[in-house]
Design a protein around this motif. Structure first.
Motif: not given
Length: 360
Positions: A139-160
Protein backbone atom coordinates in the motif's frame (compact mmCIF):
# COMPACT_ATOMS: atom_id res chain seq x y z
CA UNK A 1 14.68 -17.34 -28.38
CA UNK A 2 13.79 -17.98 -24.74
CA UNK A 3 11.38 -15.34 -23.42
CA UNK A 4 11.05 -14.54 -19.73
CA UNK A 5 7.72 -15.44 -18.16
CA UNK A 6 7.35 -12.60 -15.65
CA UNK A 7 4.76 -12.52 -12.86
CA UNK A 8 2.45 -9.53 -12.43
CA UNK A 9 0.66 -8.32 -9.32
CA UNK A 10 -2.50 -10.45 -9.58
CA UNK A 11 -4.87 -8.14 -7.69
CA UNK A 12 -5.06 -4.36 -7.63
CA UNK A 13 -7.64 -1.99 -6.19
CA UNK A 14 -7.46 1.66 -7.28
CA UNK A 15 -9.39 4.66 -6.03
CA UNK A 16 -9.49 7.39 -3.41
CA UNK A 17 -10.63 5.93 -0.12
CA UNK A 18 -9.99 2.32 -1.21
CA UNK A 19 -7.76 1.88 1.87
CA UNK A 20 -11.03 1.56 3.83
CA UNK A 21 -11.65 -1.77 2.06
CA UNK A 22 -8.45 -3.32 3.40
CA UNK A 23 -10.24 -5.46 5.99
CA UNK A 24 -12.60 -6.91 3.35
CA UNK A 25 -9.57 -7.73 1.18
CA UNK A 26 -7.38 -9.45 3.77
CA UNK A 27 -9.97 -11.12 6.04
CA UNK A 28 -10.48 -14.12 3.70
CA UNK A 29 -6.69 -14.64 3.71
CA UNK A 30 -6.48 -15.10 7.49
CA UNK A 31 -5.23 -18.66 8.14
CA UNK A 32 -6.40 -18.87 11.79
CA UNK A 33 -6.88 -16.71 14.87
CA UNK A 34 -3.29 -17.56 15.86
CA UNK A 35 -1.84 -16.57 12.46
CA UNK A 36 -1.61 -12.78 12.64
CA UNK A 37 -1.29 -10.18 9.94
CA UNK A 38 1.88 -8.13 10.44
CA UNK A 39 1.60 -4.50 9.32
CA UNK A 40 4.93 -2.82 8.53
CA UNK A 41 4.14 0.90 8.59
CA UNK A 42 6.24 4.01 7.96
CA UNK A 43 6.74 5.58 11.40
CA UNK A 44 5.75 8.96 9.99
CA UNK A 45 2.19 7.68 10.58
CA UNK A 46 2.81 6.65 14.20
CA UNK A 47 1.01 9.66 15.67
CA UNK A 48 -1.22 10.17 12.66
CA UNK A 49 -4.67 8.99 13.68
CA UNK A 50 -6.08 9.75 10.24
CA UNK A 51 -4.25 6.68 8.92
CA UNK A 52 -3.19 4.55 11.88
CA UNK A 53 -6.70 4.32 13.36
CA UNK A 54 -7.93 2.82 10.07
CA UNK A 55 -5.48 -0.12 10.02
CA UNK A 56 -7.79 -3.13 10.49
CA UNK A 57 -6.14 -5.19 13.26
CA UNK A 58 -7.75 -8.03 15.17
CA UNK A 59 -6.69 -11.09 17.21
CA UNK A 60 -2.87 -11.08 17.52
CA UNK A 61 -2.22 -8.76 14.56
CA UNK A 62 0.75 -6.44 15.01
CA UNK A 63 1.73 -3.04 13.72
CA UNK A 64 5.50 -2.53 13.51
CA UNK A 65 6.45 1.11 12.84
CA UNK A 66 9.67 1.49 10.85
CA UNK A 67 11.72 4.59 10.07
CA UNK A 68 12.19 5.20 6.36
CA UNK A 69 15.07 7.64 6.95
CA UNK A 70 17.59 5.04 5.79
CA UNK A 71 17.58 2.68 2.83
CA UNK A 72 16.46 -0.87 3.75
CA UNK A 73 19.25 -3.26 4.79
CA UNK A 74 19.54 -7.06 4.64
CA UNK A 75 20.33 -7.11 8.39
CA UNK A 76 17.13 -5.16 9.06
CA UNK A 77 15.13 -7.78 7.15
CA UNK A 78 16.75 -10.57 9.20
CA UNK A 79 15.95 -8.77 12.48
CA UNK A 80 12.30 -8.25 11.49
CA UNK A 81 11.90 -11.89 10.43
CA UNK A 82 13.40 -13.11 13.71
CA UNK A 83 11.16 -10.79 15.73
CA UNK A 84 8.06 -11.98 13.83
CA UNK A 85 8.89 -15.70 14.10
CA UNK A 86 9.73 -15.50 17.82
CA UNK A 87 6.58 -13.55 18.66
CA UNK A 88 3.87 -15.39 16.72
CA UNK A 89 2.17 -18.65 17.64
CA UNK A 90 1.83 -19.70 14.00
CA UNK A 91 3.28 -18.57 10.71
CA UNK A 92 1.72 -15.16 9.92
CA UNK A 93 -1.26 -14.96 7.57
CA UNK A 94 0.46 -12.16 5.70
CA UNK A 95 2.72 -9.12 5.66
CA UNK A 96 1.18 -5.75 4.78
CA UNK A 97 3.52 -2.87 3.88
CA UNK A 98 2.16 0.67 4.24
CA UNK A 99 4.61 3.39 3.20
CA UNK A 100 7.04 4.41 0.48
CA UNK A 101 9.60 2.34 -1.43
CA UNK A 102 11.65 1.53 1.69
CA UNK A 103 8.70 0.01 3.56
CA UNK A 104 7.35 -1.78 0.48
CA UNK A 105 10.76 -3.32 -0.21
CA UNK A 106 11.02 -4.46 3.42
CA UNK A 107 7.54 -6.00 3.26
CA UNK A 108 8.45 -7.95 0.12
CA UNK A 109 11.76 -9.12 1.58
CA UNK A 110 10.29 -10.16 4.96
CA UNK A 111 7.51 -12.15 3.28
CA UNK A 112 10.17 -14.04 1.27
CA UNK A 113 12.50 -14.67 4.21
CA UNK A 114 9.76 -16.16 6.41
CA UNK A 115 9.68 -19.16 4.04
CA UNK A 116 13.33 -19.30 2.93
CA UNK A 117 16.30 -20.39 5.05
CA UNK A 118 19.45 -18.38 5.69
CA UNK A 119 19.91 -14.62 5.59
CA UNK A 120 18.51 -12.00 3.26
CA UNK A 121 21.98 -11.29 1.82
CA UNK A 122 22.06 -14.86 0.45
CA UNK A 123 19.24 -13.95 -1.94
CA UNK A 124 20.59 -10.68 -3.37
CA UNK A 125 20.73 -11.31 -7.10
CA UNK A 126 18.55 -12.84 -9.78
CA UNK A 127 16.24 -15.85 -9.25
CA UNK A 128 17.84 -17.25 -6.08
CA UNK A 129 14.61 -17.62 -4.06
CA UNK A 130 13.43 -21.25 -3.86
CA UNK A 131 10.14 -21.11 -1.90
CA UNK A 132 7.09 -18.91 -2.49
CA UNK A 133 6.72 -15.97 -0.09
CA UNK A 134 3.81 -15.74 2.33
CA UNK A 135 0.82 -13.58 1.29
CA UNK A 136 1.92 -9.94 1.05
CA UNK A 137 0.14 -6.67 0.33
CA UNK A 138 1.64 -3.34 -0.78
CA UNK A 139 0.00 0.00 0.00
CA UNK A 140 2.08 2.96 -1.24
CA UNK A 141 1.76 6.27 0.63
CA UNK A 142 4.03 8.08 -1.83
CA UNK A 143 4.27 7.61 -5.59
CA UNK A 144 7.21 7.14 -7.91
CA UNK A 145 9.45 4.24 -6.94
CA UNK A 146 7.42 1.54 -8.69
CA UNK A 147 8.18 -0.73 -5.68
CA UNK A 148 4.47 -1.61 -5.56
CA UNK A 149 4.67 -3.39 -8.93
CA UNK A 150 8.28 -4.56 -9.39
CA UNK A 151 9.75 -8.05 -8.97
CA UNK A 152 12.68 -6.75 -6.99
CA UNK A 153 13.29 -5.55 -3.45
CA UNK A 154 16.36 -3.34 -3.29
CA UNK A 155 18.49 -3.94 -0.17
CA UNK A 156 21.85 -2.73 1.07
CA UNK A 157 23.82 -5.78 2.19
CA UNK A 158 27.24 -6.18 3.81
CA UNK A 159 28.94 -6.31 0.40
CA UNK A 160 26.64 -4.63 -2.08
CA UNK A 161 23.37 -2.89 -2.77
CA UNK A 162 21.29 -5.24 -4.88
CA UNK A 163 17.72 -6.46 -5.08
CA UNK A 164 16.17 -9.81 -4.36
CA UNK A 165 14.94 -10.23 -7.94
CA UNK A 166 12.56 -13.17 -8.11
CA UNK A 167 9.19 -14.41 -9.32
CA UNK A 168 8.11 -14.63 -5.67
CA UNK A 169 8.87 -10.98 -4.90
CA UNK A 170 5.81 -9.16 -6.38
CA UNK A 171 2.92 -8.39 -4.08
CA UNK A 172 -0.18 -10.62 -4.12
CA UNK A 173 -2.36 -7.54 -3.68
CA UNK A 174 -1.78 -3.82 -4.11
CA UNK A 175 -4.04 -1.03 -2.82
CA UNK A 176 -3.62 2.22 -4.78
CA UNK A 177 -5.33 4.96 -2.77
CA UNK A 178 -3.95 8.34 -3.85
CA UNK A 179 -5.49 10.03 -0.79
CA UNK A 180 -2.69 8.42 1.27
CA UNK A 181 -0.16 10.64 -0.60
CA UNK A 182 -1.85 13.97 0.18
CA UNK A 183 0.60 15.09 2.90
CA UNK A 184 3.90 14.25 1.18
CA UNK A 185 6.32 17.23 1.47
CA UNK A 186 7.18 18.95 -1.84
CA UNK A 187 10.84 17.92 -1.99
CA UNK A 188 10.05 14.29 -1.19
CA UNK A 189 7.24 14.35 -3.78
CA UNK A 190 9.69 15.67 -6.37
CA UNK A 191 12.54 13.24 -5.64
CA UNK A 192 10.30 10.19 -5.64
CA UNK A 193 8.43 11.40 -8.72
CA UNK A 194 11.77 11.83 -10.47
CA UNK A 195 12.64 8.22 -9.65
CA UNK A 196 9.69 7.34 -11.87
CA UNK A 197 10.70 9.87 -14.57
CA UNK A 198 14.28 8.53 -14.61
CA UNK A 199 12.99 4.92 -14.81
CA UNK A 200 11.19 5.95 -17.99
CA UNK A 201 14.12 7.75 -19.61
CA UNK A 202 16.48 4.85 -18.88
CA UNK A 203 14.03 2.21 -20.05
CA UNK A 204 12.96 4.07 -23.21
CA UNK A 205 16.53 4.83 -24.37
CA UNK A 206 18.00 1.45 -23.43
CA UNK A 207 19.17 -1.40 -25.65
CA UNK A 208 16.70 -3.78 -23.94
CA UNK A 209 13.71 -1.75 -25.12
CA UNK A 210 10.77 -3.66 -26.62
CA UNK A 211 7.13 -2.87 -27.39
CA UNK A 212 5.96 -4.14 -23.97
CA UNK A 213 8.30 -1.83 -22.03
CA UNK A 214 7.79 1.04 -24.43
CA UNK A 215 4.01 1.08 -24.13
CA UNK A 216 4.21 1.41 -20.33
CA UNK A 217 7.21 3.75 -20.40
CA UNK A 218 5.60 6.14 -22.89
CA UNK A 219 2.49 6.42 -20.72
CA UNK A 220 4.48 6.99 -17.50
CA UNK A 221 6.67 9.61 -19.20
CA UNK A 222 3.66 11.47 -20.57
CA UNK A 223 2.06 11.51 -17.10
CA UNK A 224 5.30 12.74 -15.45
CA UNK A 225 5.63 15.62 -17.92
CA UNK A 226 2.00 16.60 -17.35
CA UNK A 227 2.38 16.47 -13.54
CA UNK A 228 5.75 18.24 -13.25
CA UNK A 229 5.62 20.74 -16.13
CA UNK A 230 2.01 21.98 -16.36
CA UNK A 231 -0.21 23.99 -14.00
CA UNK A 232 -3.53 22.62 -15.20
CA UNK A 233 -3.99 19.73 -12.73
CA UNK A 234 -5.81 19.92 -9.42
CA UNK A 235 -3.88 18.45 -6.49
CA UNK A 236 -6.21 15.40 -6.48
CA UNK A 237 -5.67 14.80 -10.22
CA UNK A 238 -1.90 15.18 -9.79
CA UNK A 239 -1.91 12.62 -6.94
CA UNK A 240 -3.99 10.14 -8.99
CA UNK A 241 -1.84 10.57 -12.08
CA UNK A 242 1.47 10.25 -10.24
CA UNK A 243 0.21 7.01 -8.68
CA UNK A 244 -0.50 5.70 -12.18
CA UNK A 245 2.82 7.00 -13.52
CA UNK A 246 4.59 5.07 -10.76
CA UNK A 247 2.70 1.90 -11.67
CA UNK A 248 3.43 2.25 -15.40
CA UNK A 249 7.06 3.21 -14.74
CA UNK A 250 7.52 0.08 -12.63
CA UNK A 251 5.90 -2.03 -15.35
CA UNK A 252 8.12 -0.50 -18.04
CA UNK A 253 11.25 -1.96 -16.41
CA UNK A 254 9.71 -5.42 -15.84
CA UNK A 255 10.74 -6.40 -19.35
CA UNK A 256 13.70 -4.05 -19.71
CA UNK A 257 16.08 -2.41 -17.23
CA UNK A 258 17.18 0.90 -15.79
CA UNK A 259 20.52 2.49 -16.68
CA UNK A 260 23.38 4.81 -15.79
CA UNK A 261 21.64 6.94 -13.13
CA UNK A 262 20.41 3.95 -11.14
CA UNK A 263 23.74 2.12 -11.40
CA UNK A 264 25.60 5.19 -10.12
CA UNK A 265 23.06 6.04 -7.43
CA UNK A 266 23.44 2.52 -5.98
CA UNK A 267 27.11 3.36 -5.44
CA UNK A 268 26.25 6.63 -3.67
CA UNK A 269 23.66 4.91 -1.53
CA UNK A 270 25.98 2.08 -0.49
CA UNK A 271 28.88 4.35 0.49
CA UNK A 272 27.17 7.55 1.67
CA UNK A 273 23.68 6.33 2.58
CA UNK A 274 22.16 8.72 0.03
CA UNK A 275 18.42 8.09 -0.30
CA UNK A 276 17.42 6.54 -3.62
CA UNK A 277 15.24 9.31 -5.05
CA UNK A 278 17.57 12.20 -4.28
CA UNK A 279 20.58 10.08 -5.30
CA UNK A 280 19.06 9.49 -8.73
CA UNK A 281 18.47 13.24 -9.09
CA UNK A 282 22.03 14.16 -8.06
CA UNK A 283 23.45 11.71 -10.61
CA UNK A 284 20.98 12.37 -13.43
CA UNK A 285 21.72 16.10 -13.25
CA UNK A 286 25.19 15.31 -14.71
CA UNK A 287 24.26 12.76 -17.39
CA UNK A 288 23.67 14.97 -20.46
CA UNK A 289 26.22 12.86 -22.35
CA UNK A 290 23.97 9.79 -22.08
CA UNK A 291 20.45 11.25 -21.85
CA UNK A 292 20.62 14.73 -23.42
CA UNK A 293 16.87 15.30 -23.91
CA UNK A 294 15.89 13.63 -20.63
CA UNK A 295 18.31 15.74 -18.58
CA UNK A 296 17.17 18.93 -20.29
CA UNK A 297 13.53 18.24 -19.32
CA UNK A 298 14.61 17.18 -15.80
CA UNK A 299 16.36 20.54 -15.32
CA UNK A 300 13.20 22.36 -16.45
CA UNK A 301 11.15 20.39 -13.88
CA UNK A 302 13.72 21.11 -11.17
CA UNK A 303 13.63 24.83 -11.93
CA UNK A 304 9.81 24.95 -12.01
CA UNK A 305 9.56 23.43 -8.52
CA UNK A 306 12.51 25.41 -7.03
CA UNK A 307 14.46 22.27 -6.15
CA UNK A 308 18.09 22.84 -5.14
CA UNK A 309 20.15 19.64 -5.20
CA UNK A 310 23.04 19.06 -2.76
CA UNK A 311 26.49 19.74 -4.24
CA UNK A 312 29.94 18.46 -3.41
CA UNK A 313 28.80 15.21 -1.81
CA UNK A 314 31.86 13.44 -3.29
CA UNK A 315 34.26 16.34 -2.68
CA UNK A 316 36.18 14.88 0.25
CA UNK A 317 36.20 11.18 -0.62
CA UNK A 318 39.43 9.17 -0.58
CA UNK A 319 40.57 7.07 -3.55
CA UNK A 320 39.55 3.98 -1.58
CA UNK A 321 36.03 5.35 -1.08
CA UNK A 322 35.76 6.16 -4.78
CA UNK A 323 36.85 2.61 -5.56
CA UNK A 324 34.11 1.17 -3.33
CA UNK A 325 31.45 3.24 -5.12
CA UNK A 326 32.85 2.40 -8.54
CA UNK A 327 32.98 -1.34 -7.81
CA UNK A 328 29.40 -1.39 -6.48
CA UNK A 329 28.18 0.53 -9.50
CA UNK A 330 30.07 -1.48 -12.13
CA UNK A 331 28.86 -4.78 -10.62
CA UNK A 332 25.33 -3.99 -11.89
CA UNK A 333 26.09 -5.34 -15.34
CA UNK A 334 22.52 -5.60 -16.73
CA UNK A 335 21.99 -1.87 -16.06
CA UNK A 336 25.15 -0.88 -17.92
CA UNK A 337 24.42 -3.23 -20.82
CA UNK A 338 20.93 -1.78 -21.14
CA UNK A 339 22.31 1.77 -21.12
CA UNK A 340 25.41 1.38 -23.29
CA UNK A 341 25.17 -1.95 -25.13
CA UNK A 342 27.25 -5.13 -25.11
CA UNK A 343 30.57 -3.26 -25.22
CA UNK A 344 29.73 -1.04 -22.24
CA UNK A 345 33.01 -1.86 -20.44
CA UNK A 346 34.94 -0.02 -23.17
CA UNK A 347 32.76 3.07 -22.67
CA UNK A 348 32.31 3.15 -18.89
CA UNK A 349 35.79 2.57 -17.50
CA UNK A 350 36.53 2.99 -13.76
CA UNK A 351 38.40 6.21 -14.66
CA UNK A 352 35.42 7.62 -16.56
CA UNK A 353 33.05 6.68 -13.74
CA UNK A 354 35.28 8.36 -11.17
CA UNK A 355 35.29 11.57 -13.23
CA UNK A 356 31.47 11.53 -13.24
CA UNK A 357 31.28 10.97 -9.46
CA UNK A 358 33.76 13.83 -8.92
CA UNK A 359 31.28 16.26 -10.48
CA UNK A 360 28.72 15.52 -7.73
Amino acid sequence: MNYRNFPMVPRVIFGRGSFNQLNDIIAPKRLSVNAPFIFLVDDIFKNNNWLSSRIPTSYDDRIIYISANEEPRTSQVDELVEDIILNTKERPSGIIGIGGGTILDLAKAVSIMITNKGEAKDYQGWDLVKNPAIYHVGIPTISGTGAEVSRTTVLTGPERKLGINSDYTPFDQVVLDSELTKDVPTEQWFYTGMDCYIHCIESLTGTYLNAFSQSYGDMALQLCEEIFLTDTLSSVDAQEKLMMASWHGGMSIAYSQVGVAHAMSYGLSYLLGTRHGIGNCIVFNHLEEFYPEGVKVFKAMKKKHNIVLPKGICANLSDREFDIMINISLSLEPLWENALGKNWKKIMTPKKLKELYQKM
